[in-house]
Design a protein around this motif. Structure first.
Motif, PDB file in Angstrom:
ATOM      1  N   MET A 157      10.372   3.642  -4.448  1.00 53.59           N
ATOM      2  CA  MET A 157      10.284   3.765  -3.001  1.00 53.59           C
ATOM      3  C   MET A 157       9.396   2.681  -2.400  1.00 53.59           C
ATOM      4  O   MET A 157       9.718   2.081  -1.365  1.00 53.59           O
ATOM      5  N   CYS A 158       8.257   2.428  -3.037  1.00 52.48           N
ATOM      6  CA  CYS A 158       7.365   1.353  -2.575  1.00 52.48           C
ATOM      7  C   CYS A 158       8.087   0.008  -2.622  1.00 52.48           C
ATOM      8  O   CYS A 158       7.978  -0.805  -1.689  1.00 52.48           O
ATOM      9  N   LEU A 159       8.836  -0.227  -3.689  1.00 50.37           N
ATOM     10  CA  LEU A 159       9.568  -1.474  -3.847  1.00 50.37           C
ATOM     11  C   LEU A 159      10.614  -1.630  -2.750  1.00 50.37           C
ATOM     12  O   LEU A 159      10.770  -2.719  -2.162  1.00 50.37           O
ATOM     13  N   ALA A 160      11.321  -0.552  -2.447  1.00 48.77           N
ATOM     14  CA  ALA A 160      12.360  -0.597  -1.414  1.00 48.77           C
ATOM     15  C   ALA A 160      11.759  -0.910  -0.049  1.00 48.77           C
ATOM     16  O   ALA A 160      12.285  -1.742   0.697  1.00 48.77           O
ATOM     17  N   GLU A 161      10.657  -0.243   0.286  1.00 51.52           N
ATOM     18  CA  GLU A 161      10.041  -0.487   1.592  1.00 51.52           C
ATOM     19  C   GLU A 161       9.396  -1.868   1.650  1.00 51.52           C
ATOM     20  O   GLU A 161       9.390  -2.505   2.703  1.00 51.52           O
ATOM     21  N   TYR A 162       8.851  -2.335   0.540  1.00 56.17           N
ATOM     22  CA  TYR A 162       8.272  -3.687   0.508  1.00 56.17           C
ATOM     23  C   TYR A 162       9.340  -4.745   0.766  1.00 56.17           C
ATOM     24  O   TYR A 162       9.136  -5.676   1.548  1.00 56.17           O
ATOM     25  N   GLU A 164       0.828  -1.198   0.000  1.00 55.90           N
ATOM     26  CA  GLU A 164       0.000   0.000   0.000  1.00 55.90           C
ATOM     27  C   GLU A 164       0.867   1.254   0.000  1.00 55.90           C
ATOM     28  O   GLU A 164       1.718   1.434   0.861  1.00 55.90           O
ATOM     29  N   MET A 165       0.628   2.088  -0.987  1.00 53.96           N
ATOM     30  CA  MET A 165       1.353   3.354  -1.104  1.00 53.96           C
ATOM     31  C   MET A 165       1.070   4.226   0.128  1.00 53.96           C
ATOM     32  O   MET A 165      -0.077   4.446   0.500  1.00 53.96           O
ATOM     33  N   THR A 166       2.135   4.720   0.767  1.00 57.21           N
ATOM     34  CA  THR A 166       1.966   5.507   1.991  1.00 57.21           C
ATOM     35  C   THR A 166       2.077   7.009   1.718  1.00 57.21           C
ATOM     36  O   THR A 166       2.638   7.431   0.694  1.00 57.21           O
ATOM     37  N   GLN A 167       1.585   7.785   2.674  1.00 61.34           N
ATOM     38  CA  GLN A 167       1.678   9.237   2.564  1.00 61.34           C
ATOM     39  C   GLN A 167       3.138   9.678   2.613  1.00 61.34           C
ATOM     40  O   GLN A 167       3.540  10.614   1.909  1.00 61.34           O
ATOM     41  N   GLU A 168       3.947   9.008   3.425  1.00 59.84           N
ATOM     42  CA  GLU A 168       5.370   9.361   3.553  1.00 59.84           C
ATOM     43  C   GLU A 168       6.095   9.209   2.217  1.00 59.84           C
ATOM     44  O   GLU A 168       6.922  10.051   1.850  1.00 59.84           O
ATOM     45  N   ILE A 169       5.765   8.130   1.493  1.00 59.98           N
ATOM     46  CA  ILE A 169       6.399   7.928   0.183  1.00 59.98           C
ATOM     47  C   ILE A 169       5.944   9.013  -0.780  1.00 59.98           C
ATOM     48  O   ILE A 169       6.748   9.595  -1.536  1.00 59.98           O
ATOM     49  N   GLY A 170       4.663   9.303  -0.767  1.00 62.17           N
ATOM     50  CA  GLY A 170       4.146  10.355  -1.647  1.00 62.17           C
ATOM     51  C   GLY A 170       4.803  11.691  -1.366  1.00 62.17           C
ATOM     52  O   GLY A 170       5.183  12.423  -2.301  1.00 62.17           O
ATOM     53  N   ASP A 171       4.964  12.014  -0.085  1.00 65.62           N
ATOM     54  CA  ASP A 171       5.601  13.284   0.287  1.00 65.62           C
ATOM     55  C   ASP A 171       7.062  13.317  -0.138  1.00 65.62           C
ATOM     56  O   ASP A 171       7.564  14.357  -0.601  1.00 65.62           O
ATOM     57  N   PHE A 172       7.759  12.178   0.020  1.00 68.10           N
ATOM     58  CA  PHE A 172       9.177  12.119  -0.335  1.00 68.10           C
ATOM     59  C   PHE A 172       9.353  12.344  -1.835  1.00 68.10           C
ATOM     60  O   PHE A 172      10.205  13.140  -2.269  1.00 68.10           O
ATOM     61  N   VAL A 173       8.562  11.676  -2.639  1.00 71.64           N
ATOM     62  CA  VAL A 173       8.674  11.792  -4.102  1.00 71.64           C
ATOM     63  C   VAL A 173       8.350  13.220  -4.547  1.00 71.64           C
ATOM     64  O   VAL A 173       9.038  13.802  -5.410  1.00 71.64           O
TER      65      VAL A 173
END
Length: 387
Positions: A231-236, A187-196
């Motif tokens: 980013m999603c891939l890295a955190e996954y 699940e895409m997170t707000q933190e990832i969205g903010d970072f990108v």
């Protein structure tokens, strides 16, 4: 037993005493009485002898059977020991013939890799041509022959640069080697969205809260160079970008590139400590092309992500480098590529070509003034040095 027969013989041959102790003859009644006693005694002794004989015979039979039984038991025991020994041997054979652990399908080798040279060490030598063509405007350029492991042509190919989004080739490779299910979701997170967003990264266009398949993240990382997918891939895979970057640098060490390459993020954001040479990037792309899953992702021209609530029809993404170069004359076919851009390194590109004669090449360039100029530089290098 012998004593019984002797006694019996004596009894039968003793004559009956027909007189009394005083010498007088017995009367008829006394005689009969004594005779009767003698007969009873003889019969008793005879019966006793017969019983003794039968007991001895029975005893002998029992002893004989016990002897056979003991012998059978001993034989069975020997047989059991033998069987136990055989069992140990069988166990040993089974243990030694165990099948090797299955290799993850996401670590399988690509068909092309059978033609590649072994290892990830290529030297620029005196036999390497210097790329001085006026039609190659990128500041840095390199062409490597993957079949014999030689640097065919180079222009500052061993100078450190920031690889920009070419970094995502290594992101793809490390992820592919550690995933177990392409259909698993993250699940895409707000933190990832903010970072990108805060780093002005290119993106696929995934939404916060959207459940994305691992497969979509892989293709999203390469085709549109999605920072959100990377980013999603890295955190996954690792739980955090920091942990994933450690895995990336471990992979550089494994490939023997850590002396001249070091990454600080999985996207390619500029950082003074985020660097590699064109030769390093060529070897990273070689390693990725050796992985069958990575090869498929890098060679895909168009892909549509899975349907989600946020994107009911999915998102159609493209590898524009491959689509733009496919109609150009490169004396072969470019079957895999990844672009990149940061201000400090200009437009960059790493591509994998199979020439018309079947030779495999990798071309890497950096610091072109536009994405189209980067593509034309690759065309010129392939046209000049692979014909």
């Amino acid at each position: 037993m012998l004593y019984s027969f002797v006694g019996w013989y004596k009894i039968l041959n003793n004559k009956i005493n027909y007189r009394k102790r005083d010498g007088q003859r017995l009367t008829i009644s006394e005689y009969k009485k004594r005779r009767k006693v003698e007969i009873i005694r003889r019969l008793s002794l005879f019966s006793l002898s017969v019983v003794l004989v039968l007991v001895m015979i029975i005893s002998a039979v029992i002893n004989f059977k016990n002897t056979d039984k003991n012998e059978d038991t001993s034989a069975n025991a020997d047989e059991s020991v033998s069987m136990a020994s055989e069992t140990v041997i069988v166990d040993t054979i089974v243990e030694e013939s165990q099948e090797p652990e299955e290799i993850s399908p996401y670590k399988e080798k690509s068909l092309d890799s059978a033609s590649f040279f072994e290892g990830y060490k290529v030297e620029v030598s005196d036999s390497t041509d210097y790329i001085n063509s006026e039609n190659v405007l990128s500041t840095y350029a390199l062409l490597v022959n993957l079949d014999n492991g030689t640097a065919v042509a180079s222009k500052e190919g061993t100078v450190r640069i920031n690889p920009a989004s070419m970094t995502k080739i290594l992101t793809l490779l490390v992820a592919a080697e550690h995933i177990t299910d392409l259909d698993d979701t993250f699940e895409m997170t707000q933190e990832i969205g903010d970072f990108v967003y805060s780093h002005d990264c290119s993106a696929v266009g995934f939404s916060v809260g959207e459940k994305l398949t691992v497969r979509d993240l892989l293709y999203g990382t390469i085709l549109p160079s999605g920072g959100d997918a990377a980013m999603c891939l890295a955190e996954y895979v690792a739980g955090s970008q920091e942990a994933f970057v450690d895995m990336m640098n471990d992979k550089l060490t494994e490939l023997g590139l850590s002396d001249s390459a070091h990454f600080t993020n999985c996207i390619g954001i500029y950082n003074e400590d985020h660097y590699c040479t064109l030769m390093d990037m060529a070897m990273i792309l070689k390693a990725a092309e050796e992985n069958n899953l990575c090869h498929e992702v890098l060679s895909t021209r168009v892909y549509t992500t899975s349907n989600t609530v946020e994107h009911p029809e999915g998102i159609t993404i493209s590898n524009w480098f491959i689509r733009r170069i496919e109609d150009k004359d490169t004396h072969g076919e470019v079957v895999g590529a990844k672009t990149g851009f940061v201000v400090q390194s200009g437009c960059c590109g790493a591509s994998y070509q199979i020439s018309n004669d079947g030779t495999h090449y990798i071309c890497v360039t950096a610091d072109a003034w536009s994405s189209w100029r980067c593509i034309y530089d690759h065309v010129e290098i392939y046209d000049t040095y692979t014909s």
